[in-house]
Design a protein around this motif. Structure first.
Motif, short mmCIF file in Angstrom:
data_model
loop_
_atom_site.label_atom_id
_atom_site.label_comp_id
_atom_site.label_asym_id
_atom_site.label_seq_id
_atom_site.Cartn_x
_atom_site.Cartn_y
_atom_site.Cartn_z
N LEU A 26 -10.26 36.67 -15.64
CA LEU A 26 -11.53 35.23 -15.60
C LEU A 26 -10.91 34.55 -16.05
N LYS A 27 -9.85 34.30 -16.66
CA LYS A 27 -9.31 34.02 -17.89
C LYS A 27 -7.57 32.78 -17.23
N ASN A 28 -7.11 33.95 -15.55
CA ASN A 28 -6.24 33.40 -15.26
C ASN A 28 -6.31 33.60 -13.33
N GLU A 29 -7.48 33.60 -13.57
CA GLU A 29 -7.61 33.24 -11.91
C GLU A 29 -8.57 31.90 -11.21
N PRO A 30 -7.12 31.81 -10.34
CA PRO A 30 -7.35 29.79 -10.57
C PRO A 30 -8.52 29.59 -9.06
N SER A 31 -8.97 31.20 -8.24
CA SER A 31 -10.04 31.43 -7.41
C SER A 31 -11.35 30.69 -7.75
N LEU A 32 -12.15 30.12 -7.67
CA LEU A 32 -13.12 29.57 -7.73
C LEU A 32 -14.48 31.00 -7.30
N MET A 33 -13.98 31.60 -6.03
CA MET A 33 -14.40 32.76 -5.13
C MET A 33 -14.47 34.44 -6.45
N VAL A 34 -13.52 33.60 -7.05
CA VAL A 34 -12.92 35.36 -7.99
C VAL A 34 -13.32 34.98 -9.18
N ARG A 35 -13.94 33.69 -9.66
CA ARG A 35 -14.19 33.93 -11.30
C ARG A 35 -16.20 34.21 -11.10
N TYR A 36 -16.26 33.29 -9.88
CA TYR A 36 -17.38 33.82 -9.88
C TYR A 36 -18.26 35.38 -10.04
N LYS A 37 -17.19 35.92 -9.26
CA LYS A 37 -17.50 37.70 -8.83
C LYS A 37 -16.97 37.75 -10.25
N THR A 38 -16.04 37.82 -10.60
CA THR A 38 -15.50 38.50 -11.75
C THR A 38 -16.75 38.34 -13.06
N ALA A 39 -17.24 36.69 -13.52
CA ALA A 39 -18.12 36.84 -14.46
C ALA A 39 -19.16 37.96 -13.53
N GLU A 40 -19.69 38.02 -12.83
CA GLU A 40 -21.06 38.56 -12.48
C GLU A 40 -20.66 40.35 -12.52
N THR A 61 -17.84 44.47 -22.09
CA THR A 61 -17.74 44.61 -23.35
C THR A 61 -18.61 43.50 -24.36
N ALA A 62 -18.43 43.65 -25.81
CA ALA A 62 -19.16 42.64 -26.74
C ALA A 62 -17.25 41.31 -26.50
N ALA A 63 -16.37 42.39 -25.91
CA ALA A 63 -15.11 41.11 -25.90
C ALA A 63 -15.22 40.41 -25.10
N ALA A 64 -15.96 40.03 -24.34
CA ALA A 64 -16.68 39.63 -22.91
C ALA A 64 -17.29 37.97 -23.12
N ILE A 65 -18.17 38.15 -24.43
CA ILE A 65 -19.06 37.06 -24.42
C ILE A 65 -18.49 36.16 -25.01
N ASP A 66 -17.24 35.42 -25.57
CA ASP A 66 -16.51 34.32 -26.28
C ASP A 66 -15.74 33.95 -24.75
N PRO A 67 -14.88 35.40 -24.07
CA PRO A 67 -14.67 34.57 -22.80
C PRO A 67 -15.20 33.85 -21.63
N LEU A 68 -16.51 34.38 -21.29
CA LEU A 68 -17.67 33.92 -20.45
C LEU A 68 -17.96 32.15 -21.22
N ARG A 69 -18.31 32.33 -22.86
CA ARG A 69 -19.17 30.90 -23.81
C ARG A 69 -17.51 29.90 -23.23
N SER A 70 -16.99 30.50 -22.90
CA SER A 70 -15.54 28.61 -23.53
C SER A 70 -15.44 28.88 -22.14
#
Length: 86
Positions: free
Chosen positions: A29-43, A50-59
């Protein structure tokens, strides 16, 4: 790897039901240049995050295009529904 391969890797990790995939998905999520991959990663993070995903998603919510941000909001709702908290 090309974006299509990374997309399917994120999809497979999300379907795995294995929370040990969360750290790798956060890195994607943090390093991916492709929008397509970022949305699938978020999904995927909504499924196995885990709880560690909350801040990266929010930020990233305010910097992503609206459709990627929608997947991030859905992931955060899913984490909340699974009672994952930071």
């Amino acid at each position: 790897a090309d974006p299509r391969m990374r997309f399917w890797i994120a999809a497979a990790l999300g379907e795995s039901e294995d929370t040990t995939a969360s750290p790798q998905l956060i890195i994607m999520l943090k390093n991916e240049p492709s929008l397509m991959v970022r949305y699938k990663t978020a999904e995927a993070l909504g499924s196995v995050g885990t709880a560690a995903a909350i801040d990266p998603l929010r930020s990233r919510l305010k910097t992503e295009p609206w459709y990627v941000a929608n997947y991030m909001r859905a992931a955060l709702r899913s984490l909340a529904a699974r009672r994952i908290a930071r």
